[in-house]
Design a protein around this motif. Structure first.
Motif, PDB file in Angstrom:
ATOM      1  N   LEU A   4      49.423 -29.395 -43.812  1.00  0.00           N
ATOM      2  CA  LEU A   4      49.235 -30.497 -42.891  1.00  0.00           C
ATOM      3  C   LEU A   4      48.355 -31.860 -43.702  1.00  0.00           C
ATOM      4  O   LEU A   4      48.693 -32.721 -43.460  1.00  0.00           O
ATOM      5  CB  LEU A   4      48.915 -30.282 -41.526  1.00  0.00           C
ATOM      6  N   ALA A   8      49.686 -35.431 -44.547  1.00  0.00           N
ATOM      7  CA  ALA A   8      49.255 -36.604 -44.114  1.00  0.00           C
ATOM      8  C   ALA A   8      48.263 -37.706 -44.857  1.00  0.00           C
ATOM      9  O   ALA A   8      48.738 -38.477 -44.563  1.00  0.00           O
ATOM     10  CB  ALA A   8      48.243 -35.796 -42.592  1.00  0.00           C
ATOM     11  N   GLY A 109      47.837 -37.549 -37.904  1.00  0.00           N
ATOM     12  CA  GLY A 109      47.879 -36.313 -38.571  1.00  0.00           C
ATOM     13  C   GLY A 109      46.840 -35.937 -39.441  1.00  0.00           C
ATOM     14  O   GLY A 109      46.156 -34.826 -39.419  1.00  0.00           O
TER      15      GLY A 109
END
Length: 134
Positions: A4, A8, A109
């Motif tokens: 993640l 991001a 994010g």
């Protein structure tokens, strides 16, 4: 969470801004491990000492951070410190003016990922320079 974080940052397309965001969230969350790591990464990427030194007081400085950086930092603070329960509409609207929709999603994010990392490292009491996973 590593995936993640990486996705991001890549999607945001501005590594220096991502580091500023991660440093500011880590300051607010008092995560020494993440603060130490992201300060080092920002320096390695060429971020100036003056901008890093003034980051905790970005709202009081003029001419140090761009409008885009200021919007990202305001959003970072609003998402990190949810004392009012929601991100203020004006903070979100300002970020939405300066970031394309996909960039804004990636910025959120980055903010979400660093807040999660901060909470993990603070809860585990991981010290600067220490192993992240012991």
């Amino acid at each position: 969470m590593q995936a993640l974080s990486a996705a991001a940052k890549r999607g945001l397309g501005d590594a220096a801004l991502a580091e500023l965001v991660m440093i500011r969230a880590s300051q607010l969350n008092r995560c020494a491990f993440c603060l130490d790591m992201h300060l080092a990464l920002a320096r390695k990427a060429g971020e100036s000492e003056e901008r890093l030194d003034l980051l905790a007081t970005w709202e009081e400085t003029t001419g140090t951070y761009t409008a885009r950086e200021r919007a990202a930092l305001a959003l970072t603070e609003a998402v990190t410190v949810l004392t009012e329960g929601f991100v203020p509409d004006e903070v979100y609207a300002r970020a939405a003016e300066l970031f394309e929709e996909a960039e804004l999603a990636h910025l959120i994010g980055v903010i979400t990922a660093i807040n999660s990392w901060n909470r993990l490292m603070v809860a585990r009491r991981i010290q600067p320079g220490g192993p992240a996973w012991t």
